[in-house]
Design an enzyme around this catalytic site. Structure first.
Site, PDB file in Angstrom:
ATOM      1  N   LYS A  91       1.036  -1.288  -0.138  1.00  0.00           N
ATOM      2  CA  LYS A  91       0.089  -0.224  -0.024  1.00  0.00           C
ATOM      3  C   LYS A  91       1.021   1.513   0.271  1.00  0.00           C
ATOM      4  CE  LYS A  91      -3.907  -2.123   2.301  1.00  0.00           C
ATOM      5  NZ  LYS A  91      -4.863  -2.154   3.450  1.00  0.00           N
ATOM      6  N   ASN A 130      -2.013   0.418   6.359  1.00  0.00           N
ATOM      7  CA  ASN A 130      -2.055  -0.727   7.169  1.00  0.00           C
ATOM      8  C   ASN A 130      -0.672  -1.685   6.411  1.00  0.00           C
ATOM      9  OD1 ASN A 130      -3.951  -1.810   5.600  1.00  0.00           O
ATOM     10  ND2 ASN A 130      -4.546  -2.879   7.741  1.00  0.00           N
TER      11      ASN A 130
END
Ligand code: ADP
Ligand code: MG
Length: 138
Positions: free
Chosen positions: A10, A113
């Protein structure tokens, strides 16, 4: 049984220059990289990918985050790849993640996360097809 699963590194983790460390971890755990590409997701791409969460209160925040910088989209392959990747990732909230999981090591919050991983073989096939059109999923 050999399986494929979708991983996403991410934007928080790409920003921290962690692509190599995360890919190396997958390889060291016996997963293989079947396909990989870096992509800055558009809002429609991120909204479509997370459509299952569209009614959740954090959906807007999630789409903002996932479009805030580049991601790395990865098809992982190996024995029990779906579950193995989820184990390597750790719990959604890094505060709950087991020691030495990617989220414990690298994530800052439940929203930002570090990694995504498919949660079932069925969703893995859907998610791989979403980002890697034409790839063989079984
Ligand atoms: P996972 O990624 O562990 O499968 P979910 O599918 O429940 O977790 O959620 C998808 C993503 O949405 C999470 O990885 C996280 O980025 C974000 N998210 C989940 N819950 C929250 C929350 N309570 N607040 C903000 N973002 C969240
Ligand atoms: Mg999920």
């Amino acid at each position: 049984m050999s399986q494929r699963t979708l991983s996403i590194i991410k934007p928080d983790a790409t920003k921290k220059n962690l692509i190599g460390k995360i890919v190396a971890r997958f390889e060291s755990e016996g997963l293989r990289i079947a396909a990989i590409r870096k992509a800055h997701l558009s809002r429609p791409e991120a909204e479509g990918f997370y459509a299952v969460h569209s009614e959740r209160p954090f959906f807007g925040e999630l789409v903002d985050f996932m479009t805030s910088g580049p991601c790395v989209l990865i098809v992982l392959e190996g024995d029990n790849a779906v579950l193995k990747n989820r184990e390597i990732m750790g719990a959604t909230n890094p505060a709950d993640a087991a020691d030495n999981t990617l989220r414990k090591l690298y994530a800052d919050s439940i929203g930002e996360n570090a990694v995504h991983g498919s949660d079932s073989e069925e969703n893995a096939a859907i998610e791989i097809a979403y980002f890697f059109q034409g790839i063989q999923v079984f």
